[in-house]
Design a protein around this motif. Structure first.
Motif, PDB file in Angstrom:
ATOM      1  N   GLY A 121     -29.140 -57.142  35.253  1.00  0.00           N
ATOM      2  CA  GLY A 121     -29.493 -58.330  36.012  1.00  0.00           C
ATOM      3  C   GLY A 121     -29.854 -59.489  35.110  1.00  0.00           C
ATOM      4  N   PHE A 122     -30.051 -60.634  35.729  1.00  0.00           N
ATOM      5  CA  PHE A 122     -30.593 -61.811  35.062  1.00  0.00           C
ATOM      6  C   PHE A 122     -32.107 -61.762  35.215  1.00  0.00           C
ATOM      7  CE2 PHE A 122     -26.457 -62.858  36.811  1.00  0.00           C
ATOM      8  CZ  PHE A 122     -25.823 -63.610  35.822  1.00  0.00           C
ATOM      9  N   HIS A 123     -32.820 -62.186  34.193  1.00  0.00           N
ATOM     10  CA  HIS A 123     -34.271 -62.311  34.338  1.00  0.00           C
ATOM     11  C   HIS A 123     -34.830 -63.224  33.269  1.00  0.00           C
ATOM     12  CE1 HIS A 123     -35.377 -59.610  30.941  1.00  0.00           C
ATOM     13  NE2 HIS A 123     -34.331 -58.898  31.306  1.00  0.00           N
ATOM     14  N   GLU A 124     -36.033 -63.668  33.494  1.00  0.00           N
ATOM     15  CA  GLU A 124     -36.721 -64.554  32.552  1.00  0.00           C
ATOM     16  C   GLU A 124     -36.968 -63.852  31.227  1.00  0.00           C
ATOM     17  OE1 GLU A 124     -41.296 -65.706  32.493  1.00  0.00           O
ATOM     18  OE2 GLU A 124     -40.225 -66.748  34.110  1.00  0.00           O
ATOM     19  N   GLY A 125     -36.829 -64.601  30.144  1.00  0.00           N
ATOM     20  CA  GLY A 125     -37.103 -64.039  28.834  1.00  0.00           C
ATOM     21  C   GLY A 125     -36.698 -64.996  27.733  1.00  0.00           C
ATOM     22  N   TYR A 126     -37.093 -64.677  26.512  1.00  0.00           N
ATOM     23  CA  TYR A 126     -36.718 -65.509  25.374  1.00  0.00           C
ATOM     24  C   TYR A 126     -35.198 -65.480  25.191  1.00  0.00           C
ATOM     25  CZ  TYR A 126     -41.659 -65.624  23.961  1.00  0.00           C
ATOM     26  OH  TYR A 126     -43.012 -65.820  23.923  1.00  0.00           O
ATOM     27  N   VAL A 127     -34.639 -66.652  24.876  1.00  0.00           N
ATOM     28  CA  VAL A 127     -33.192 -66.785  24.749  1.00  0.00           C
ATOM     29  C   VAL A 127     -32.826 -66.902  23.272  1.00  0.00           C
ATOM     30  CG1 VAL A 127     -31.157 -68.108  25.409  1.00  0.00           C
ATOM     31  CG2 VAL A 127     -33.070 -67.882  27.012  1.00  0.00           C
ATOM     32  N   TRP A 128     -32.318 -65.810  22.722  1.00  0.00           N
ATOM     33  CA  TRP A 128     -31.904 -65.784  21.322  1.00  0.00           C
ATOM     34  C   TRP A 128     -30.499 -66.361  21.169  1.00  0.00           C
ATOM     35  CZ3 TRP A 128     -34.476 -63.482  16.999  1.00  0.00           C
ATOM     36  CH2 TRP A 128     -35.771 -63.027  17.306  1.00  0.00           C
ATOM     37  N   PRO A 129     -30.194 -66.943  20.017  1.00  0.00           N
ATOM     38  CA  PRO A 129     -28.854 -67.488  19.781  1.00  0.00           C
ATOM     39  C   PRO A 129     -27.853 -66.430  19.338  1.00  0.00           C
ATOM     40  CG  PRO A 129     -30.256 -67.973  17.912  1.00  0.00           C
ATOM     41  CD  PRO A 129     -31.135 -67.287  18.925  1.00  0.00           C
ATOM     42  N   ILE A 130     -28.248 -65.170  19.389  1.00  0.00           N
ATOM     43  CA  ILE A 130     -27.372 -64.046  19.058  1.00  0.00           C
ATOM     44  C   ILE A 130     -27.549 -62.978  20.124  1.00  0.00           C
ATOM     45  CG2 ILE A 130     -27.419 -64.443  16.557  1.00  0.00           C
ATOM     46  CD1 ILE A 130     -29.598 -62.249  16.394  1.00  0.00           C
ATOM     47  N   PRO A 131     -26.593 -62.061  20.299  1.00  0.00           N
ATOM     48  CA  PRO A 131     -26.792 -60.950  21.248  1.00  0.00           C
ATOM     49  C   PRO A 131     -28.076 -60.193  20.897  1.00  0.00           C
ATOM     50  CG  PRO A 131     -24.505 -61.065  20.567  1.00  0.00           C
ATOM     51  CD  PRO A 131     -25.245 -62.036  19.696  1.00  0.00           C
ATOM     52  N   HIS A 132     -28.952 -60.012  21.883  1.00  0.00           N
ATOM     53  CA  HIS A 132     -30.283 -59.494  21.548  1.00  0.00           C
ATOM     54  C   HIS A 132     -30.886 -58.667  22.675  1.00  0.00           C
ATOM     55  CE1 HIS A 132     -34.507 -59.730  19.998  1.00  0.00           C
ATOM     56  NE2 HIS A 132     -33.882 -59.806  18.827  1.00  0.00           N
ATOM     57  N   SER A 133     -30.162 -58.435  23.764  1.00  0.00           N
ATOM     58  CA  SER A 133     -30.736 -57.699  24.878  1.00  0.00           C
ATOM     59  C   SER A 133     -30.121 -56.305  24.981  1.00  0.00           C
ATOM     60  CB  SER A 133     -30.527 -58.456  26.194  1.00  0.00           C
ATOM     61  OG  SER A 133     -29.234 -58.208  26.725  1.00  0.00           O
ATOM     62  N   HIS A 134     -30.643 -55.519  25.906  1.00  0.00           N
ATOM     63  CA  HIS A 134     -30.106 -54.188  26.167  1.00  0.00           C
ATOM     64  C   HIS A 134     -29.077 -54.227  27.299  1.00  0.00           C
ATOM     65  CE1 HIS A 134     -33.135 -52.845  23.422  1.00  0.00           C
ATOM     66  NE2 HIS A 134     -32.887 -51.574  23.637  1.00  0.00           N
ATOM     67  N   GLY A 135     -28.444 -55.393  27.479  1.00  0.00           N
ATOM     68  CA  GLY A 135     -27.385 -55.519  28.482  1.00  0.00           C
ATOM     69  C   GLY A 135     -27.691 -56.525  29.565  1.00  0.00           C
ATOM     70  N   CYS A 136     -28.988 -56.741  29.824  1.00  0.00           N
ATOM     71  CA  CYS A 136     -29.349 -57.750  30.813  1.00  0.00           C
ATOM     72  C   CYS A 136     -29.123 -59.148  30.247  1.00  0.00           C
ATOM     73  CB  CYS A 136     -30.808 -57.583  31.229  1.00  0.00           C
ATOM     74  SG  CYS A 136     -31.089 -56.258  32.423  1.00  0.00           S
ATOM     75  N   LEU A 137     -29.218 -60.138  31.117  1.00  0.00           N
ATOM     76  CA  LEU A 137     -28.989 -61.530  30.745  1.00  0.00           C
ATOM     77  C   LEU A 137     -30.305 -62.290  30.900  1.00  0.00           C
ATOM     78  CD1 LEU A 137     -25.613 -61.779  32.622  1.00  0.00           C
ATOM     79  CD2 LEU A 137     -25.913 -61.758  30.145  1.00  0.00           C
ATOM     80  N   ARG A 138     -30.877 -62.663  29.778  1.00  0.00           N
ATOM     81  CA  ARG A 138     -32.164 -63.350  29.792  1.00  0.00           C
ATOM     82  C   ARG A 138     -31.967 -64.856  29.856  1.00  0.00           C
ATOM     83  NH1 ARG A 138     -34.516 -61.161  24.575  1.00  0.00           N
ATOM     84  NH2 ARG A 138     -34.033 -58.938  24.694  1.00  0.00           N
ATOM     85  N   ILE A 139     -32.799 -65.506  30.656  1.00  0.00           N
ATOM     86  CA  ILE A 139     -32.748 -66.955  30.848  1.00  0.00           C
ATOM     87  C   ILE A 139     -34.126 -67.530  30.546  1.00  0.00           C
ATOM     88  CG2 ILE A 139     -32.150 -68.813  32.434  1.00  0.00           C
ATOM     89  CD1 ILE A 139     -30.585 -66.908  34.105  1.00  0.00           C
ATOM     90  N   ASN A 140     -34.147 -68.708  29.949  1.00  0.00           N
ATOM     91  CA  ASN A 140     -35.408 -69.382  29.670  1.00  0.00           C
ATOM     92  C   ASN A 140     -36.295 -69.477  30.915  1.00  0.00           C
ATOM     93  OD1 ASN A 140     -36.673 -72.390  29.930  1.00  0.00           O
ATOM     94  ND2 ASN A 140     -37.047 -71.557  27.888  1.00  0.00           N
ATOM     95  N   LYS A 141     -37.577 -69.457  30.690  1.00  0.00           N
ATOM     96  CA  LYS A 141     -38.571 -69.427  31.769  1.00  0.00           C
ATOM     97  C   LYS A 141     -38.330 -70.493  32.835  1.00  0.00           C
ATOM     98  CE  LYS A 141     -43.616 -69.115  32.239  1.00  0.00           C
ATOM     99  NZ  LYS A 141     -44.886 -69.044  31.470  1.00  0.00           N
ATOM    100  N   ASN A 142     -38.146 -71.740  32.413  1.00  0.00           N
ATOM    101  CA  ASN A 142     -37.951 -72.818  33.379  1.00  0.00           C
ATOM    102  C   ASN A 142     -36.566 -72.781  34.020  1.00  0.00           C
ATOM    103  OD1 ASN A 142     -40.521 -74.024  33.152  1.00  0.00           O
ATOM    104  ND2 ASN A 142     -39.917 -75.066  31.268  1.00  0.00           N
ATOM    105  N   ALA A 143     -35.550 -72.508  33.215  1.00  0.00           N
ATOM    106  CA  ALA A 143     -34.193 -72.428  33.762  1.00  0.00           C
ATOM    107  C   ALA A 143     -34.067 -71.260  34.733  1.00  0.00           C
ATOM    108  CB  ALA A 143     -33.181 -72.295  32.636  1.00  0.00           C
ATOM    109  N   SER A 144     -34.773 -70.164  34.437  1.00  0.00           N
ATOM    110  CA  SER A 144     -34.712 -68.982  35.292  1.00  0.00           C
ATOM    111  C   SER A 144     -35.255 -69.270  36.682  1.00  0.00           C
ATOM    112  CB  SER A 144     -35.503 -67.839  34.646  1.00  0.00           C
ATOM    113  OG  SER A 144     -35.579 -66.726  35.507  1.00  0.00           O
ATOM    114  N   ALA A 145     -36.316 -70.065  36.759  1.00  0.00           N
ATOM    115  CA  ALA A 145     -36.899 -70.391  38.062  1.00  0.00           C
ATOM    116  C   ALA A 145     -35.918 -71.176  38.924  1.00  0.00           C
ATOM    117  CB  ALA A 145     -38.189 -71.178  37.859  1.00  0.00           C
ATOM    118  N   LYS A 146     -35.091 -72.007  38.286  1.00  0.00           N
ATOM    119  CA  LYS A 146     -34.083 -72.771  39.026  1.00  0.00           C
ATOM    120  C   LYS A 146     -32.885 -71.891  39.387  1.00  0.00           C
ATOM    121  CE  LYS A 146     -35.507 -77.091  36.863  1.00  0.00           C
ATOM    122  NZ  LYS A 146     -35.153 -78.268  36.055  1.00  0.00           N
TER     123      LYS A 146
END
Length: 257
Positions: free
Chosen positions: A150-175
């Motif tokens: 899923g998508f969820h709030e989290g720090y957005v790294w400029p390189i692949p850095h998650s375990h498969g989920c898609l992290r979005i910046n805190k403010n952008a995620s709320a929108k």
């Protein structure tokens, strides 16, 4: 998957203001995100536009560009960088649909073991000792599209850095959370045509450089009620959208002074 523009200056003449309004109106007509405000000297900000018909909204993810585009037809409602999965834990590609939304989701796999005032990070099912209770890592504004992804709030790294989920910046995620609904199509591909048009104007947040919040903040229910930029602009092409966007640079410049 659980781990964790503004434009400066103010117009000084009627002619300048008229030109700015015309420019913004033209950009809006051409597709919303072309005029998005993507950088600021403070917290990350990105413009997002309310849809005319929410049922026509689609989400497109480019794994190579590491950007999510929220589109209504040819109109871009939101474009913002994301963190994608690593080669060892890739984000799946294909066509999906939003299956669930949960603004206060916590991870069921990684978080904190809490005993009184003590909070120890660790995996679920592995308490560090007796008397500890598990509190999952916050995954605010969760938008699930496949089992475990899923998508969820989290720090957005400029390189692949998650375990498969898609992290979005805190403010952008709320929108983003407001723009989608259960059933919204999600298309994930290695690359997209928008990467060379809309994508080239998207600026990356630098939240990945920030230290992790203290454990006491992350385990608190109040974490989900902390201030976030949730304001959606009126639909693209409306008089209200043109006025709101044209006024934004002056407001931003004033705030920066």
């Amino acid at each position: 998957m659980i781990f964790h523009s503004s434009r400066s200056g103010q117009t000084t003449s009627w002619q300048s203001w008229t030109y700015l309004t015309l420019f913004v109106a033209t950009a809006l007509f051409l597709g919303g995100c072309a005029s998005m405000s993507t950088t600021s000297s403070g917290p990350y900000h990105v413009d997002a536009y309310a849809p005319v018909q929410p049922k026509n909204v689609k989400v497109y993810v480019s794994l190579n560009a590491e950007i999510v585009y929220v589109m209504e037809g040819d109109t871009c409602l939101l474009a913002t960088p994301i963190t994608v999965g690593t080669p060892q834990n890739p984000t799946p590609t294909g066509n999906f649909k939003v299956t669930e939304k949960n603004p206060t989701k916590r991870s069921g796999e990684y978080g904190f073991w809490v005993n009184g005032a003590t909070a120890v990070s660790g995996d679920a099912g592995k308490p560090p000792g007796p008397g500890y209770s598990y509190v999952g890592y916050p995954m605010a504004n969760w938008v699930g599209f496949a089992p475990g992804f899923g998508f969820h709030e989290g720090y957005v790294w400029p390189i692949p850095h998650s375990h498969g989920c898609l992290r979005i910046n805190k403010n952008a995620s709320a929108k983003f959370f407001q723009l989608v609904q259960v059933g919204t199509p999600v298309i994930i591909a290695r690359s997209l045509p928008e990467d060379t048009t809309i994508g080239k104007n998207v600026v990356h947040p630098t939240d990945y450089k920030d230290p992790d919040p203290p454990a006491a903040e992350l385990i608190s229910p109040n974490y989900f009620t902390e201030p976030r930029d949730r304001q959606l602009l009126p639909p693209v092409g409306t008089a209200a959208a043109t006025t709101s966007t044209a006024a934004a640079p002056a407001a931003g410049a004033a705030a920066a002074q």
